[in-house]
Design a protein around this motif. Structure first.
Motif, PDB file in Angstrom:
ATOM      1  N   PRO A 266       0.800  -1.229   0.000  1.00 10.15           N
ATOM      2  CA  PRO A 266       0.000   0.000   0.000  1.00 10.15           C
ATOM      3  C   PRO A 266       0.826   1.270   0.000  1.00 10.15           C
ATOM      4  CG  PRO A 266      -0.008  -1.011   2.172  1.00 10.15           C
ATOM      5  CD  PRO A 266       0.673  -1.981   1.255  1.00 10.15           C
ATOM      6  N   VAL A 271      -4.550   4.781  -0.614  1.00 11.76           N
ATOM      7  CA  VAL A 271      -5.582   4.806   0.421  1.00 11.76           C
ATOM      8  C   VAL A 271      -6.439   6.058   0.287  1.00 11.76           C
ATOM      9  CG1 VAL A 271      -6.006   4.930   2.912  1.00 11.76           C
ATOM     10  CG2 VAL A 271      -4.262   3.366   2.013  1.00 11.76           C
ATOM     11  N   PRO A 287      -7.079  -2.166  -3.911  1.00 12.05           N
ATOM     12  CA  PRO A 287      -5.843  -1.621  -3.349  1.00 12.05           C
ATOM     13  C   PRO A 287      -4.587  -1.883  -4.159  1.00 12.05           C
ATOM     14  CG  PRO A 287      -6.501  -3.601  -2.162  1.00 12.05           C
ATOM     15  CD  PRO A 287      -7.606  -3.306  -3.137  1.00 12.05           C
ATOM     16  N   TYR A 326      -7.091  -6.495   2.837  1.00  9.70           N
ATOM     17  CA  TYR A 326      -6.345  -5.295   3.258  1.00  9.70           C
ATOM     18  C   TYR A 326      -7.159  -4.438   4.229  1.00  9.70           C
ATOM     19  CZ  TYR A 326      -3.071  -5.965  -0.721  1.00  9.70           C
ATOM     20  OH  TYR A 326      -2.131  -6.428  -1.615  1.00  9.70           O
ATOM     21  N   LEU A 329      -6.094  -1.363   6.485  1.00 12.90           N
ATOM     22  CA  LEU A 329      -5.769  -0.035   5.948  1.00 12.90           C
ATOM     23  C   LEU A 329      -6.946   0.931   6.047  1.00 12.90           C
ATOM     24  CD1 LEU A 329      -3.957  -1.059   2.634  1.00 12.90           C
ATOM     25  CD2 LEU A 329      -2.894  -0.293   4.766  1.00 12.90           C
TER      26      LEU A 329
END
Length: 333
Positions: A266, A271, A287, A326, A329
């Motif tokens: 990431p 994000v 992502p 993910y 995140l």
């Protein structure tokens, strides 16, 4: 007309929608923005691989194969969709999963695409990051062949001249949609990885003499290497189409400023971009590919790379299923 002579099965809900991104544009400024919703192709929660698999599965069936073998990262969208396509046509599927992302958790290893691979009935084996996955797939094919199977090996991302035909089809589809609604598309932005999507688009637009430029945002390789991979496949795809020589080196561009620490790893830009699109448009990106591609498009707009009078299309290649691998995140502490 370009594609009539090639075997093809039906796997995608096409044409996919072409929609305005007016609230995103209001938030960031810049040119008129559109999104080509290839997350809505229908197969296995949608994504760009459905278009490629229409040609690849047709080729496998024409050759009498009964097993699809393909590589990918652990949270591979391509593997998930290949497993679903195999199920649709009564074929078996085996995935060779490369551990490209080193530091993972239970969600990454067992949720998201991995869960769906299991549901679609795919078997899987694992190789370390950096492995020669083509050789690993070839070895798996030999093992299955010795057991009486008739394997068909699909390269990573479905990225060969057969698979890239899916994005020649998408280029044709986008041109028809833009003409129908009176939009003069100047550029198409997308995440570029295994190269088949970008190569197909470049070859398709070149074969049809379209001025639409393809703006790739690399999710894995440095710019020079990514552009070389794309250019090579775009040329081979044009040859396969019977339009040799139409692809020029200047047709291929890849922005490598948003790869971050590596494939599947990431970045804050990803994000932020993914969250912004979710909260302005109600659209989920992923992502690994579309999140980083959107970060690249937003950065380019803020730098003034695109003119305010342009019509820019963002190609959503799907993959939001990977968000479940993910989740750390996006969950607030």
């Amino acid at each position: 007309m370009l594609l009539q002579s090639f075997p093809r099965v039906s796997l995608s809900h096409a044409p996919t929608p072409l929609e305005p991104l007016d609230r995103l544009r209001a938030a960031i400024g810049g040119p008129r923005l559109w999104i080509k919703r290839d997350d809505c192709t229908g197969l296995a929660q949608g994504g760009n691989k459905a278009r490629k698999l229409e040609f690849l599965v047709a080729d496998a069936l024409a050759k009498g194969c009964d097993l699809l073998i393909t590589p990918g990262a652990v949270q591979s969208n391509h593997v998930r969709m290949t497993a679903a396509a195999a199920a649709r046509f009564g074929l078996k599927c085996h995935a060779v999963l490369e551990r490209r992302v080193q530091e993972t958790d239970t969600d990454y290893e067992e949720n998201g695409n991995v869960l769906l691979d299991e549901l679609f009935g795919s078997t899987r084996s694992y190789v370390p990051g950096g492995s020669d996955v083509a050789a690993a797939c070839a070895a798996a094919a030999e093992d299955f062949r010795a057991k009486g199977a008739k394997p068909y090996v699909i390269p990573g991302g479905g990225s060969n001249p057969i698979g890239a035909l899916g994005y020649v089809a998408c280029a044709m589809e986008l041109m028809a949609q833009a003409s129908q609604i009176g939009v003069n598309v100047t550029r198409l932005v997308h995440g570029t990885g295994s190269s088949g999507t970008q190569a197909g688009l470049v070859a398709g637009f070149a074969a049809m003499r379209s001025p639409i430029a393809v703006y790739g945002v690399s999710v894995r390789q440095p710019r020079q290497k990514q552009e070389e991979i794309v250019f090579d496949l775009a040329c081979r795809t044009a040859d396969h189409l019977g339009h040799s020589g139409v692809v020029k080196r200047e047709h291929v561009f890849a922005d490598d400023g948003h790869v971050g620490p590596g494939y599947g790893l990431p970045t804050q830009g990803m994000v932020d971009a993914l969250t912004l699109v979710a909260r302005t448009e109600g659209i989920l990106l992923d992502p690994v590919y579309s999140g980083k591609a959107m970060a690249g498009m937003i950065a380019a707009i803020r730098k003034g790379t695109f003119g305010d009078g342009e019509d820019i299309v963002f190609l959503h290649t799907g993959g939001s299923t990977a968000l479940f691998g993910y989740k750390h995140l996006f969950l607030k502490a």
